[in-house]
Write a protein that holds these residues in place. Structure first.
Motif, PDB file in Angstrom:
ATOM      1  N   LEU A   2     -40.121  48.356  -6.573  1.00  0.00           N
ATOM      2  CA  LEU A   2     -40.034  46.900  -6.669  1.00  0.00           C
ATOM      3  C   LEU A   2     -39.162  46.491  -7.853  1.00  0.00           C
ATOM      4  O   LEU A   2     -39.129  47.163  -8.875  1.00  0.00           O
ATOM      5  CB  LEU A   2     -41.424  46.297  -6.860  1.00  0.00           C
ATOM      6  CG  LEU A   2     -42.386  46.397  -5.694  1.00  0.00           C
ATOM      7  CD1 LEU A   2     -43.760  45.883  -6.101  1.00  0.00           C
ATOM      8  CD2 LEU A   2     -41.877  45.638  -4.497  1.00  0.00           C
ATOM      9  N   THR A   3     -38.475  45.391  -7.688  1.00  0.00           N
ATOM     10  CA  THR A   3     -37.703  44.826  -8.789  1.00  0.00           C
ATOM     11  C   THR A   3     -38.429  43.583  -9.307  1.00  0.00           C
ATOM     12  O   THR A   3     -39.330  43.056  -8.646  1.00  0.00           O
ATOM     13  CB  THR A   3     -36.298  44.419  -8.305  1.00  0.00           C
ATOM     14  OG1 THR A   3     -36.432  43.399  -7.312  1.00  0.00           O
ATOM     15  CG2 THR A   3     -35.534  45.611  -7.742  1.00  0.00           C
ATOM     16  N   MET A   8     -41.268  38.465  -8.416  1.00  0.00           N
ATOM     17  CA  MET A   8     -41.336  37.017  -8.597  1.00  0.00           C
ATOM     18  C   MET A   8     -41.339  36.292  -7.248  1.00  0.00           C
ATOM     19  O   MET A   8     -42.075  35.320  -7.064  1.00  0.00           O
ATOM     20  CB  MET A   8     -40.175  36.527  -9.462  1.00  0.00           C
ATOM     21  CG  MET A   8     -40.207  37.068 -10.886  1.00  0.00           C
ATOM     22  SD  MET A   8     -41.752  36.751 -11.765  1.00  0.00           S
ATOM     23  CE  MET A   8     -41.649  35.002 -11.964  1.00  0.00           C
ATOM     24  N   GLN A   9     -40.552  36.775  -6.293  1.00  0.00           N
ATOM     25  CA  GLN A   9     -40.554  36.172  -4.959  1.00  0.00           C
ATOM     26  C   GLN A   9     -41.917  36.339  -4.306  1.00  0.00           C
ATOM     27  O   GLN A   9     -42.417  35.429  -3.632  1.00  0.00           O
ATOM     28  CB  GLN A   9     -39.463  36.797  -4.089  1.00  0.00           C
ATOM     29  CG  GLN A   9     -38.072  36.378  -4.480  1.00  0.00           C
ATOM     30  CD  GLN A   9     -37.002  37.133  -3.700  1.00  0.00           C
ATOM     31  OE1 GLN A   9     -37.234  38.214  -3.177  1.00  0.00           O
ATOM     32  NE2 GLN A   9     -35.818  36.549  -3.627  1.00  0.00           N
ATOM     33  N   PHE A  29     -47.681  45.567   0.410  1.00  0.00           N
ATOM     34  CA  PHE A  29     -47.031  45.237   1.674  1.00  0.00           C
ATOM     35  C   PHE A  29     -45.513  45.169   1.501  1.00  0.00           C
ATOM     36  O   PHE A  29     -44.756  45.767   2.262  1.00  0.00           O
ATOM     37  CB  PHE A  29     -47.564  43.909   2.220  1.00  0.00           C
ATOM     38  CG  PHE A  29     -46.841  43.419   3.433  1.00  0.00           C
ATOM     39  CD1 PHE A  29     -47.073  43.997   4.666  1.00  0.00           C
ATOM     40  CD2 PHE A  29     -45.903  42.406   3.337  1.00  0.00           C
ATOM     41  CE1 PHE A  29     -46.396  43.561   5.798  1.00  0.00           C
ATOM     42  CE2 PHE A  29     -45.218  41.959   4.456  1.00  0.00           C
ATOM     43  CZ  PHE A  29     -45.469  42.540   5.693  1.00  0.00           C
ATOM     44  N   VAL A  30     -45.057  44.456   0.472  1.00  0.00           N
ATOM     45  CA  VAL A  30     -43.622  44.304   0.234  1.00  0.00           C
ATOM     46  C   VAL A  30     -42.984  45.664  -0.031  1.00  0.00           C
ATOM     47  O   VAL A  30     -41.908  45.981   0.489  1.00  0.00           O
ATOM     48  CB  VAL A  30     -43.356  43.323  -0.935  1.00  0.00           C
ATOM     49  CG1 VAL A  30     -41.898  43.354  -1.366  1.00  0.00           C
ATOM     50  CG2 VAL A  30     -43.781  41.913  -0.551  1.00  0.00           C
TER      51      VAL A  30
END
Length: 62
Positions: A2-3, A8-9, A29-30
């Motif tokens: 993750l970035t 943040m999104q 999930f992301v």
């Protein structure tokens, strides 16, 4: 991986009030979706026909 931008999104997509468990579920999930996209782009996929054959084989064992 993750970035910060993705993090943040993800947070922005949650309601104004949420639990830590909901945040963790969203992040997992992301991350899984991003991993799936990467694997797909690398050609690491299984065709629907192959999956059907695997399921039929598993069903035959029961």
């Amino acid at each position: 991986m993750l970035t910060k931008r993705t993090l943040m999104q993800s947070i922005d997509n949650l309601p104004d009030s949420f639990t830590i468990d909901e945040l963790i579920d969203q992040l997992i999930f992301v991350e899984k979706v991003e991993m799936g996209i990467k694997e797909s782009e690398e050609g690491k996929t299984i065709s629907n026909d192959d999956v059907r054959k695997m399921i039929e084989k598993w069903s035959a064992l029961n």
